[in-house]
Design a protein around this motif. Sequence first.
Motif, PDB file in Angstrom:
ATOM      1  N   ARG A 173      -1.934  15.634  -0.200  1.00  0.00           N
ATOM      2  CA  ARG A 173      -2.502  14.153   0.018  1.00  0.00           C
ATOM      3  C   ARG A 173      -4.160  14.525  -0.029  1.00  0.00           C
ATOM      4  O   ARG A 173      -4.594  15.468   0.539  1.00  0.00           O
ATOM      5  CB  ARG A 173      -1.955  13.780   1.141  1.00  0.00           C
ATOM      6  N   SER A 174      -4.543  13.294  -0.638  1.00  0.00           N
ATOM      7  CA  SER A 174      -6.190  13.442  -0.386  1.00  0.00           C
ATOM      8  C   SER A 174      -6.607  13.515   0.805  1.00  0.00           C
ATOM      9  O   SER A 174      -6.053  12.511   1.572  1.00  0.00           O
ATOM     10  CB  SER A 174      -6.562  12.027  -1.062  1.00  0.00           C
TER      11      SER A 174
ATOM     12  N   ASP B 125      -9.306  11.958   1.925  1.00  0.00           N
ATOM     13  CA  ASP B 125      -9.942  10.800   2.268  1.00  0.00           C
ATOM     14  C   ASP B 125      -8.942   9.470   2.493  1.00  0.00           C
ATOM     15  O   ASP B 125      -9.086   8.690   3.294  1.00  0.00           O
ATOM     16  CB  ASP B 125     -10.932  10.665   1.469  1.00  0.00           C
ATOM     17  N   THR B 126      -8.302   9.608   1.557  1.00  0.00           N
ATOM     18  CA  THR B 126      -7.205   8.238   1.554  1.00  0.00           C
ATOM     19  C   THR B 126      -5.700   8.421   1.803  1.00  0.00           C
ATOM     20  O   THR B 126      -5.013   7.591   2.197  1.00  0.00           O
ATOM     21  CB  THR B 126      -6.999   7.757   0.076  1.00  0.00           C
ATOM     22  N   GLY B 127      -5.232   9.879   2.093  1.00  0.00           N
ATOM     23  CA  GLY B 127      -3.866  10.024   2.069  1.00  0.00           C
ATOM     24  C   GLY B 127      -2.983   9.883   1.095  1.00  0.00           C
ATOM     25  O   GLY B 127      -1.816  10.061   1.238  1.00  0.00           O
ATOM     26  N   GLU B 128      -3.431   9.437   0.074  1.00  0.00           N
ATOM     27  CA  GLU B 128      -2.729   9.387  -0.934  1.00  0.00           C
ATOM     28  C   GLU B 128      -2.267  10.636  -1.688  1.00  0.00           C
ATOM     29  O   GLU B 128      -2.994  11.553  -1.769  1.00  0.00           O
ATOM     30  CB  GLU B 128      -3.574   8.451  -2.237  1.00  0.00           C
ATOM     31  N   ILE B 129      -0.776  10.711  -2.056  1.00  0.00           N
ATOM     32  CA  ILE B 129      -0.143  11.741  -2.631  1.00  0.00           C
ATOM     33  C   ILE B 129      -0.914  11.902  -3.965  1.00  0.00           C
ATOM     34  O   ILE B 129      -0.865  10.910  -4.948  1.00  0.00           O
ATOM     35  CB  ILE B 129       1.388  11.756  -2.680  1.00  0.00           C
ATOM     36  N   TYR B 130      -1.356  13.246  -4.432  1.00  0.00           N
ATOM     37  CA  TYR B 130      -1.819  13.557  -5.690  1.00  0.00           C
ATOM     38  C   TYR B 130      -0.927  14.466  -6.386  1.00  0.00           C
ATOM     39  O   TYR B 130      -1.125  14.616  -7.716  1.00  0.00           O
ATOM     40  CB  TYR B 130      -3.441  13.865  -5.535  1.00  0.00           C
ATOM     41  N   ASP B 131      -0.097  15.110  -5.675  1.00  0.00           N
ATOM     42  CA  ASP B 131       0.797  16.361  -6.286  1.00  0.00           C
ATOM     43  C   ASP B 131       1.680  16.593  -5.273  1.00  0.00           C
ATOM     44  O   ASP B 131       1.979  16.250  -4.072  1.00  0.00           O
ATOM     45  CB  ASP B 131       0.126  17.464  -6.445  1.00  0.00           C
TER      46      ASP B 131
ATOM     47  N   SER C 243       8.109   5.434  -9.204  1.00  0.00           N
ATOM     48  CA  SER C 243       7.625   5.954  -8.132  1.00  0.00           C
ATOM     49  C   SER C 243       8.363   6.969  -7.336  1.00  0.00           C
ATOM     50  O   SER C 243       9.355   6.973  -7.470  1.00  0.00           O
ATOM     51  CB  SER C 243       7.120   4.775  -7.241  1.00  0.00           C
TER      52      SER C 243
END
Length: 125
Positions: A62-63, A65-71, A117
């Motif tokens: 996760r990023s 900064d954002t907690g968004e999953i990127y891998d 998703s």
Amino acid sequence: MTILLISPVQSPRKITIDDTLDAMQRIVGGPIQAVYPFKEPVALICHEEGKLLHLPLNRALRSPDTGEIYDIIAGDFFLCAAPPDSDRFESLTNDQLEQYTQVFRTPELFLSGPGGSIIVLPLPV
């Protein structure tokens, strides 16, 4: 070399391995790939073809900064120190072992969601 081993649906484990390519390949089950997803010099070592071989999905990255999953890492992987002034991996410090045990402490389950998703669910330990 003291590393942190992270296997699918398991809690992280501190283990000691030989500082050799062969030992690292045995841990991940094949050719290794080093990924550097952290701000500090710590390498994530995984199977180079883990996704292509359909190894079990393990943990999401996760990023910060954002907690968004990127891998998502597939198969067993481990963390080790990767000093910038060295061409070899090294043992994690005790502080790093504690820090990354917390980061990866919760195993994750991955499900297909709507529109392609991916839904990530934490698993109890």
